[in-house]
Design an enzyme around this catalytic site. Sequence first.
Site, short mmCIF file in Angstrom:
data_model
loop_
_atom_site.label_atom_id
_atom_site.label_comp_id
_atom_site.label_asym_id
_atom_site.label_seq_id
_atom_site.Cartn_x
_atom_site.Cartn_y
_atom_site.Cartn_z
N GLU A 1 4.84 -4.45 -1.55
CA GLU A 1 5.15 -5.59 -2.43
C GLU A 1 6.48 -5.35 -3.09
O GLU A 1 6.71 -4.31 -3.72
CB GLU A 1 4.10 -5.79 -3.53
CG GLU A 1 2.91 -6.63 -3.16
CD GLU A 1 2.04 -6.98 -4.35
OE1 GLU A 1 2.59 -7.18 -5.46
OE2 GLU A 1 0.82 -7.04 -4.18
N GLU B 1 -2.79 -1.88 -5.88
CA GLU B 1 -2.36 -1.58 -7.26
C GLU B 1 -3.41 -0.98 -8.18
O GLU B 1 -3.77 -1.58 -9.21
CB GLU B 1 -1.75 -2.84 -7.89
CG GLU B 1 -0.50 -3.27 -7.16
CD GLU B 1 0.30 -4.36 -7.88
OE1 GLU B 1 -0.18 -4.93 -8.87
OE2 GLU B 1 1.43 -4.61 -7.43
#
Length: 417
Positions: free
Chosen positions: A349, A237
């Site tokens: 995710e 991320e």
Amino acid sequence: MKVAYSIAFLSLSAFSVSAQSTAWGQCAFSINWTGPTTCVAGTTCTVINAYYYQCIPGSPSSSTTSTTSSKPVTSTTSPSGTCAPNSPPASAGTLRFAGVNIAGFDFGCNGDGNCEASAAYPPLTQYYGADGAGQMTHFVNDDGYNVFRLPVGWQFLTGNQPTGTLVDANFAEYDALVQACLVTGASCIIDIHNYARYGGKIIGQGGPSNDIFASLWANIAAKYATNPKIIFGVMNEPHDVPDINLWAGSVQAAVTAIRNAGAKTQLILLPGNNWTSAATFVSNGSADALNKVINPDGTKTNLIFDVHKYLDSDNSGTSAECVTNNIAEAWAPLAQWLRCHGRQAFNTETGGGNTASCALYICQQVAFQKANSDVILGYVGWAAGNFYPTYPLGETPTKVGTTWTDTSLVTACLAPK
Ligand SMILES: *[C@@H]1O[C@H](CO)[C@@H](O)[C@H](O)[C@H]1NC(C)=O
Ligand SMILES: *[C@@H]1O[C@H](CO)[C@@H](O)[C@H](O)[C@H]1NC(C)=O
Ligand SMILES: *[C@@H]1O[C@H](CO)[C@@H](O)[C@H](O)[C@H]1NC(C)=O
């Protein structure tokens, strides 16, 4: 999983109660469904599982699929702008990977790349954590999962030093989790959970140099160079990275280091900006920038884009209620771009609460991903490992005697069998 932030409520165009369901909308429900039971032209009400039926573009007696499948693309501005509407091949339908994040070694990691090494909490009983090894064995044997993502903070691996030099004792603990994953026969994603940063500063843009980041990956890759089940997740991320092209250079440095360490054929996951959001991967320039990353031999073989997406109102993965299946906003335009450019992505995710809204929307998301399995390799749910089963997004199974019981979302939508 990222820290929460506020954005506008996402629209629910793909699922609205009307006379007919739209493409990818729900068209029946086995229990108490009161919404539409027919589908717009060009789509067919299709049984997905015991929980719901969905309007899938195309029908056995029709060839008008392009009308519906191209719709999301025309509503999205792509920097490339030139992709013709496209559809999955008939061979699509089975995802290569489905799995779960086994969290714990990432505990203590914040979005600014501060990951205090002492806060890492190994999800292994020998280190006083949860039975991550038992969880993975259960997930493979009872649920049919075949991949686990094993997040770890950079600081844990290097003993709170911004270098690439691994601390042997710490790496041995992390490797115990990797080996527990490998012994199940699953593939295992090594995920550096640092948000493109170390100690608040961005790699290659004020933080550790690309050379240091590359040396970290060279040292990790050397440990697993000959194991085809290892997948290298370059970084969890990235967000608020000012120059996406410079970031692509940092990713390139990691890819080159991994390949030159001898890991020549394994999958490597390339993460874009904005918390790896699948929704803005194309529109925010990550796709074009990362599409330039290559192997040392000049090919892009097994270089896979890493994308995340949650289904709550702010895409933060912090709410137990889901409000979207992400198809119109994220997966459809992404699939179009990937197919057009001959590339693939992996959703490492995603997740939601153990709630009826999440069972509805995540089942829909998974069904779309399966239908586009030529360009979407699979999904990895967030999360099990050291999370308690009561954590809102918990996918941690509970064990009584010798029997494991899954959370309801795993059972309803995420477990392959
Ligand atoms: C279906 O509706 C009945 C009557 O309202 C209710 O008792 C039952 O719990 C509902 N089932 C589900 C799965 O929501
Ligand atoms: C990041 O992605 C979310 C959706 O996942 C989107 O709503 C938001 O606008 C994006 N932010 C930026 C800065 O692109
Ligand atoms: C991507 O998002 C950032 C904000 O995070 C913004 O400043 C930038 O202009 C966006 N880039 C593109 C190509 O849309």
